[in-house]
Design an enzyme around this catalytic site. Sequence first.
Site, short mmCIF file in Angstrom:
data_model
loop_
_atom_site.label_atom_id
_atom_site.label_comp_id
_atom_site.label_asym_id
_atom_site.label_seq_id
_atom_site.Cartn_x
_atom_site.Cartn_y
_atom_site.Cartn_z
N LYS A 167 -1.98 -0.36 10.43
CA LYS A 167 -2.42 -0.03 11.81
C LYS A 167 -1.54 1.01 12.49
O LYS A 167 -2.04 1.95 13.12
CB LYS A 167 -2.41 -1.33 12.63
CG LYS A 167 -3.14 -1.23 13.93
CD LYS A 167 -4.60 -1.48 13.70
CE LYS A 167 -5.43 -1.48 14.94
NZ LYS A 167 -6.82 -1.85 14.61
N CYS A 202 9.92 -7.53 -9.11
CA CYS A 202 9.28 -8.81 -9.41
C CYS A 202 8.60 -8.78 -10.79
O CYS A 202 9.28 -8.68 -11.79
CB CYS A 202 8.33 -9.20 -8.29
SG CYS A 202 7.95 -10.96 -8.30
N TYR A 203 7.25 -8.81 -10.85
CA TYR A 203 6.61 -8.73 -12.17
C TYR A 203 7.06 -7.47 -12.92
O TYR A 203 7.26 -7.49 -14.13
CB TYR A 203 5.08 -8.72 -12.03
CG TYR A 203 4.36 -8.73 -13.37
CD1 TYR A 203 4.07 -9.92 -14.02
CD2 TYR A 203 3.99 -7.53 -13.99
CE1 TYR A 203 3.44 -9.92 -15.25
CE2 TYR A 203 3.36 -7.52 -15.22
CZ TYR A 203 3.08 -8.72 -15.85
OH TYR A 203 2.46 -8.73 -17.07
N HIS A 214 11.70 -8.72 -3.19
CA HIS A 214 10.80 -7.66 -2.71
C HIS A 214 11.47 -6.83 -1.62
O HIS A 214 11.50 -7.25 -0.46
CB HIS A 214 9.51 -8.28 -2.17
CG HIS A 214 8.64 -8.84 -3.24
ND1 HIS A 214 7.71 -8.09 -3.92
CD2 HIS A 214 8.59 -10.08 -3.79
CE1 HIS A 214 7.11 -8.83 -4.83
NE2 HIS A 214 7.63 -10.04 -4.77
N ASP A 238 -9.61 2.06 14.86
CA ASP A 238 -9.91 2.43 13.48
C ASP A 238 -11.14 3.32 13.37
O ASP A 238 -11.13 4.33 12.66
CB ASP A 238 -10.10 1.17 12.61
CG ASP A 238 -8.90 0.25 12.71
OD1 ASP A 238 -7.81 0.75 13.06
OD2 ASP A 238 -9.04 -0.96 12.48
N GLU A 248 10.32 -4.28 -0.28
CA GLU A 248 9.30 -3.64 0.56
C GLU A 248 8.85 -4.49 1.75
O GLU A 248 8.24 -3.98 2.67
CB GLU A 248 8.08 -3.25 -0.30
CG GLU A 248 7.24 -4.40 -0.86
CD GLU A 248 7.77 -4.99 -2.17
OE1 GLU A 248 8.98 -4.84 -2.42
OE2 GLU A 248 6.99 -5.62 -2.91
N GLY A 260 3.18 -8.48 -9.45
CA GLY A 260 1.81 -8.78 -9.89
C GLY A 260 1.65 -10.28 -10.09
O GLY A 260 2.65 -11.00 -10.20
#
Length: 521
Positions: A377, A90-91, A177, A235, A179, A63
């Site tokens: 996507k 992280c945060y 991170h 999309d 991710e 965050g």
Amino acid sequence: MTHLGTSKKEIDTILVLDFGSQYTQLIARRIRESNVYSEILPWDIKEEKIRSINPKGIILSGGPDSVTNSYTPRIPQIVFDLEIPILGICYGMQTLAEQMGGQVISADHKEFGHSELQITKDCVLFDGLQKNLNVWMSHGDQVQDLPDDFELVASTATAPIAVMQHETKPIFALQFHPEVTHTEDGQNVLDNYLFKVCKAQKDWKMNDLITQRIEEIKNQVQDNKVLLGLSGGVDSSVTAALLHQAIGNKLVCVFVDNGLLRKGEAEEVMNTFKENMSLNVIKSDSEEVFLRHLKGVTDPEQKRKIIGRTFIDVFDSEATKIKNIHFLAQGTIYPDVIESSGSESKEARVIKSHHNVGGLPDEMEMDLVEPLRDLFKDEVRRMGVELGLSAEMLNRHPFPGPGLGVRILGEITKEKTNVLKEADYIFIQELIKADLYNKVSQAFAVYLPIKSVGVVGDERRYAEVIGLRAVETVDFMTARWAHLPYEFLEHVSNRIVNEIEEVSRVVYDISSKPPATIEWE
Ligand code: XMP
């Protein structure tokens, strides 16, 4: 707040508590990639909600705030009371450290980018991985003192406490991170958390997501009609197919043919959706209106604005003909949400297919339905496959909202549009035939209004130039011109000059981005 919906089935759920990081959706996405169901909720969600989803584990996201300030987000007590595995990132790590008695400081300098992680202590999160990992950092604050009962697991040169774990409880925290794809083995770290720590089952699939989304759409729109601007792009096509499954003919699609689409595109869109899938599609043949508004205009930005505004006018006038519409569906996907959050208002909602030009008039007062809003996507493409859309449609190169309008340099006329459509068609067909289409990220022809001399047969031809552009890129922010084989380019060039009278010369664009952009205007 976006989330993955509520599931009726009892499947293992990982709760991601969101502290506002730009990467929160990426965490959820990585969990989905491992076939585990996840739900994102804001950090200050009600206790009962957390209890009701009965999570197998909780991940605390990063965050933008600093825990060194008061009144910044904190982990709710319920997270600790549940006694389930916790992973702070992280945060999430910093507030975990602070709330459990450790100390967090604002570091002298922010660390952003790659860092070498040295793992010095056994930790289940790094099972099967090397002792040194190249990880991605993005932080100002860091943990200075470990909280009680925590031990140090790994460090980097600038963050001595980069990973910590509780000595007895399944509580872990990472300063880096896992991710983001820049972190080596990041998915493995998350998988170790999911499967070795939380013991989650791989019991979630793309089809479950479709079922959930259908249920959510039904709940949201009830018996009302929904309007969708269908462009034929990935999309909006997937949004249409999904909504159609959810509400059938209560979905009304408006497809605006602005005359600036690729050859055969309008027919294809109508065939796919109206003829084959029986969607309720209204086609607005508006080429003349667009050409009229664009007459004499040569400036690229001006052209974009006019095309965008005309689109809104046409769409609006079609929409007002349909009675009792309370919902507007849009194929907004997660990267669009990130892009637009930098603008003046986070809630700024825009017409997706023309996101550079504005939104619908306020008086239309419709609620938005955006079922792809938290997806990436490739996930949207996979959903499209499950919904029965063709691979050609789903794997098409991107096509700009203003269409051929920004591929005809200078003033747009019907004659030029026709020439460009033919040249582009030849190029694309040949790419497909030579099995090169999927090897480049985007390819197209450009109309250059420069007269050049040629000789065709015994005749001198004084005609215009077609530029061919093909690029390779991952994110479209930077791009390399595609090194297509000379023989291939020669063949395409011959076909264009021989088959299109109005063209005397073909050139290939060998500029990379930067400094050149992908489009010519
Ligand atoms: P550039 O030319 O900026 O293009 O390197 C990057 C990507 O964006 C597409 N593009 C647009 N898409 N409206 C759109 O919807 C536009 O005005 C527009 N301009 C460029 C371009 O096709 C490429 O994929």
